[in-house]
Design a protein around this motif. Structure first.
Motif, PDB file in Angstrom:
ATOM      1  N   PHE A 168     -14.160   4.204   6.691  1.00  0.00           N
ATOM      2  CA  PHE A 168     -14.421   4.047   5.260  1.00  0.00           C
ATOM      3  C   PHE A 168     -15.792   3.425   5.064  1.00  0.00           C
ATOM      4  CE2 PHE A 168      -9.722   3.736   5.491  1.00  0.00           C
ATOM      5  CZ  PHE A 168      -9.441   4.868   4.743  1.00  0.00           C
ATOM      6  N   THR A 169     -16.311   3.617   3.881  1.00  0.00           N
ATOM      7  CA  THR A 169     -17.605   3.046   3.552  1.00  0.00           C
ATOM      8  C   THR A 169     -17.405   1.832   2.669  1.00  0.00           C
ATOM      9  OG1 THR A 169     -18.604   5.222   3.630  1.00  0.00           O
ATOM     10  CG2 THR A 169     -19.844   3.510   2.491  1.00  0.00           C
ATOM     11  N   GLN A 227     -24.810  -1.358   2.469  1.00  0.00           N
ATOM     12  CA  GLN A 227     -23.716  -0.440   2.757  1.00  0.00           C
ATOM     13  C   GLN A 227     -23.431  -0.446   4.249  1.00  0.00           C
ATOM     14  OE1 GLN A 227     -23.764   2.898   0.144  1.00  0.00           O
ATOM     15  NE2 GLN A 227     -23.017   4.247   1.763  1.00  0.00           N
ATOM     16  N   ASP A 232     -20.306   1.037   7.393  1.00  0.00           N
ATOM     17  CA  ASP A 232     -19.081   1.772   7.699  1.00  0.00           C
ATOM     18  C   ASP A 232     -18.051   0.839   8.315  1.00  0.00           C
ATOM     19  OD1 ASP A 232     -20.060   4.152   6.796  1.00  0.00           O
ATOM     20  OD2 ASP A 232     -20.718   4.833   8.774  1.00  0.00           O
ATOM     21  N   GLY A 255     -11.580   0.079  -4.848  1.00  0.00           N
ATOM     22  CA  GLY A 255     -10.980   0.397  -3.560  1.00  0.00           C
ATOM     23  C   GLY A 255      -9.799  -0.502  -3.254  1.00  0.00           C
ATOM     24  N   SER A 312      -9.385   2.441   1.814  1.00  0.00           N
ATOM     25  CA  SER A 312     -10.144   3.440   1.055  1.00  0.00           C
ATOM     26  C   SER A 312     -11.600   2.987   1.127  1.00  0.00           C
ATOM     27  CB  SER A 312      -9.682   3.473  -0.407  1.00  0.00           C
ATOM     28  OG  SER A 312     -10.094   2.271  -1.061  1.00  0.00           O
ATOM     29  N   ASP A 313     -12.511   3.769   0.593  1.00  0.00           N
ATOM     30  CA  ASP A 313     -13.860   3.240   0.426  1.00  0.00           C
ATOM     31  C   ASP A 313     -13.773   2.054  -0.526  1.00  0.00           C
ATOM     32  OD1 ASP A 313     -14.820   5.215   2.045  1.00  0.00           O
ATOM     33  OD2 ASP A 313     -15.569   6.474   0.417  1.00  0.00           O
TER      34      ASP A 313
END
Ligand code: FES
Length: 102
Positions: free
Chosen positions: A11-12, A21, A23, A60, A90-91
């Protein structure tokens, strides 16, 4: 039993307001994944009790690696999370004014 796709799901995570940002792979917590991506979030105990890492989840969902993270039900309802013991499902977008690039 986990399926392979669950184990390797990525997910990001995005962190505002610095707009960083990173991962989050597999079973990593948000804090671990941030550190691997050279994103610095405040932390201390790393086990969900001290609340140093406390921040807002803007969007999220997460689940916790411990049964009783140091958050009240009200705080959870208001969208606070503890990244050291939270795994995204989730992201996610976090609001953490102290986050910065390492
Ligand atoms: S680092 Fe202590 S609660 Fe997250």
């Amino acid at each position: 039993m986990h399926t392979m796709s669950e184990i390797f799901q990525t997910f990001t995570a995005r962190v505002l307001p610095a707009d960083l940002q990173f991962d989050v792979e597999g079973e990593l917590t948000l804090l671990e994944a941030a550190e691997m991506s050279r994103v610095q979030l405040p932390s201390s105990c790393r086990n969900g009790t001290c609340r140093t890492c406390l921040c807002q989840l803007v969007s999220g969902n997460v689940r916790y690696t411990v049964e009783w993270p140091g958050l009240s039900a009200e705080e959870k309802a208001e969208g606070f999370v503890l990244p050291c013991v939270a795994q995204p499902t989730s992201d996610v977008v976090l609001d953490h004014p102290l986050a910065k690039a390492a």
